[in-house]
Design a protein around this motif. Sequence first.
Motif, PDB file in Angstrom:
ATOM      1  N   PRO A  11       0.819  -1.228   0.000  1.00 46.02           N
ATOM      2  CA  PRO A  11       0.000   0.000   0.000  1.00 46.02           C
ATOM      3  C   PRO A  11       0.848   1.272   0.000  1.00 46.02           C
ATOM      4  CG  PRO A  11      -0.119  -1.123   2.132  1.00 46.02           C
ATOM      5  CD  PRO A  11       0.593  -2.047   1.198  1.00 46.02           C
ATOM      6  N   LEU A  12       2.033   1.217   0.610  1.00 44.04           N
ATOM      7  CA  LEU A  12       2.898   2.414   0.621  1.00 44.04           C
ATOM      8  C   LEU A  12       3.353   2.744  -0.785  1.00 44.04           C
ATOM      9  CD1 LEU A  12       5.121   1.583   3.757  1.00 44.04           C
ATOM     10  CD2 LEU A  12       3.115   3.073   3.655  1.00 44.04           C
ATOM     11  N   LEU A  13       3.725   1.715  -1.539  1.00 45.64           N
ATOM     12  CA  LEU A  13       4.147   1.939  -2.921  1.00 45.64           C
ATOM     13  C   LEU A  13       2.969   2.409  -3.766  1.00 45.64           C
ATOM     14  CD1 LEU A  13       6.429  -1.198  -3.402  1.00 45.64           C
ATOM     15  CD2 LEU A  13       7.198   1.182  -3.434  1.00 45.64           C
ATOM     16  N   GLU A  14       1.803   1.836  -3.529  1.00 44.52           N
ATOM     17  CA  GLU A  14       0.613   2.227  -4.306  1.00 44.52           C
ATOM     18  C   GLU A  14       0.279   3.695  -4.068  1.00 44.52           C
ATOM     19  OE1 GLU A  14      -1.509  -2.173  -4.695  1.00 44.52           O
ATOM     20  OE2 GLU A  14      -1.998  -0.889  -2.991  1.00 44.52           O
ATOM     21  N   THR A  15       0.450   4.144  -2.850  1.00 43.51           N
ATOM     22  CA  THR A  15       0.223   5.563  -2.542  1.00 43.51           C
ATOM     23  C   THR A  15       1.152   6.448  -3.370  1.00 43.51           C
ATOM     24  OG1 THR A  15      -0.360   4.963  -0.296  1.00 43.51           O
ATOM     25  CG2 THR A  15       0.240   7.257  -0.640  1.00 43.51           C
ATOM     26  N   ASN A  16       2.343   5.909  -3.654  1.00 39.21           N
ATOM     27  CA  ASN A  16       3.315   6.679  -4.441  1.00 39.21           C
ATOM     28  C   ASN A  16       3.179   6.444  -5.944  1.00 39.21           C
ATOM     29  OD1 ASN A  16       4.276   7.459  -1.971  1.00 39.21           O
ATOM     30  ND2 ASN A  16       6.010   6.049  -1.971  1.00 39.21           N
ATOM     31  N   GLY A  17       2.087   5.815  -6.360  1.00 32.38           N
ATOM     32  CA  GLY A  17       1.828   5.697  -7.794  1.00 32.38           C
ATOM     33  C   GLY A  17       2.339   4.428  -8.452  1.00 32.38           C
ATOM     34  N   TRP A  18       2.826   3.468  -7.671  1.00 31.20           N
ATOM     35  CA  TRP A  18       3.287   2.208  -8.266  1.00 31.20           C
ATOM     36  C   TRP A  18       2.122   1.227  -8.392  1.00 31.20           C
ATOM     37  CZ3 TRP A  18       8.111   1.347 -10.167  1.00 31.20           C
ATOM     38  CH2 TRP A  18       9.135   2.203  -9.754  1.00 31.20           C
ATOM     39  N   LYS A  19       2.159   0.440  -9.478  1.00 31.66           N
ATOM     40  CA  LYS A  19       1.303  -0.758  -9.549  1.00 31.66           C
ATOM     41  C   LYS A  19       2.137  -1.891  -8.976  1.00 31.66           C
ATOM     42  CE  LYS A  19      -0.541   0.821 -13.822  1.00 31.66           C
ATOM     43  NZ  LYS A  19      -0.180   0.710 -15.254  1.00 31.66           N
ATOM     44  N   VAL A  20       1.613  -2.534  -7.949  1.00 37.03           N
ATOM     45  CA  VAL A  20       2.422  -3.486  -7.191  1.00 37.03           C
ATOM     46  C   VAL A  20       1.883  -4.904  -7.345  1.00 37.03           C
ATOM     47  CG1 VAL A  20       3.367  -4.028  -4.907  1.00 37.03           C
ATOM     48  CG2 VAL A  20       2.801  -1.651  -5.491  1.00 37.03           C
TER      49      VAL A  20
END
Length: 360
Positions: A199-208
């Motif tokens: 979720p931290l990466l997703e908040t920064n715009g990554w598709k994880v």
Amino acid sequence: MLLLVAGCTSVHEGSEAQPPPQEWSLTNNAAQPAPPKKHPAAPPAVKIIPVPAGHAGPPPQNKIPPAPLLTWTSLDRWAKENKLAAPQKIPNSPVASYAVSSPRGKMILEIGSREAAWNGIEINLGFAPEIIDDQVFVYGLDLQKNLEPLLLGEPLVFGTNRVIVIDPGHGGANVGTHSVLDGRLEKEFTLDWARRLKPLLETNGWKVFLTRTGDAYVTNSGRVVFAEAHQADVFISLHFNSAAPDQTAAGLETYCFTATGMPSTVTRGYADPWPEKLSSNDFDAQNLRLAVKLQGALVRATGLDDRGVRHVRYIEVLRGQKRPAVLIEGGYLSNPKEAGKIESAEFREKLAEAVANALK
Ligand SMILES: [Zn+2]
């Protein structure tokens, strides 16, 4: 350094790894020098120095053959050609050390040691710098593969899709190592780290995408295939370390694939064919920049010891990647103090935040 031999990537990934095909062994004759490689970035005037056997002495943990007869370059000349200030000798250091700086940061090289420091984070060269005729000489591929990407390279750029594959190490029957405190398994902690990171990466715009979202067995080669299937721009494998029965080994490590023509930092008894060129090598510079960025962020966030950025060929999830790919060992489950931290949710959240912040 001998403690490394018992690390998680040895015991557990190694148990899955297939013995290298025969042709590897044939190309990995330790007495055989790397093929003469002329790299286009080589400065016009270099000194060709035959290095006497043992001169570029192997560190105790690996049998590194002496540097082959290849181009070594004066660090002063290299700095000048790249419009950097002349390298400075660091006064009062126990081992003769030199600093070379650019707007991107400071590299410290130690004479006779493969260990170097980039902005305070340990990195590992292929060969130890030497003093010849009162001048510092650095192996050509170290300039090209270790100094240039950090001192002169562009900042990290990821693909426009911003797709990242996070690989929680182990899973299912492949349990990884275990906590010295109570036997809890590495596979549990790597999955939790990945779940916190997503979720931290997703908040920064990554598709994880995670290579596993539960306690599933996934082969190491399957993890590379997964990254390819998802067209990942970045791949990060998450692990915890072990030096059991030793309880003192401590700290964080980040691994990336070894550049063609260079010896690995760690081989753990696997073949280390210097001439090997895989798709992973198309990302040598980015692998290193990604690894130092993550290692720096993790060391700062956790306060754990910096065990450095290391180059390896034997770690299967880094082999044949078509994107920057690194593997992180987030501390030692064989060390009671670190195991206590790793078992705490707060600490794993810190690890997740550090990785996410490095990829902002
Ligand atoms: Zn592991």
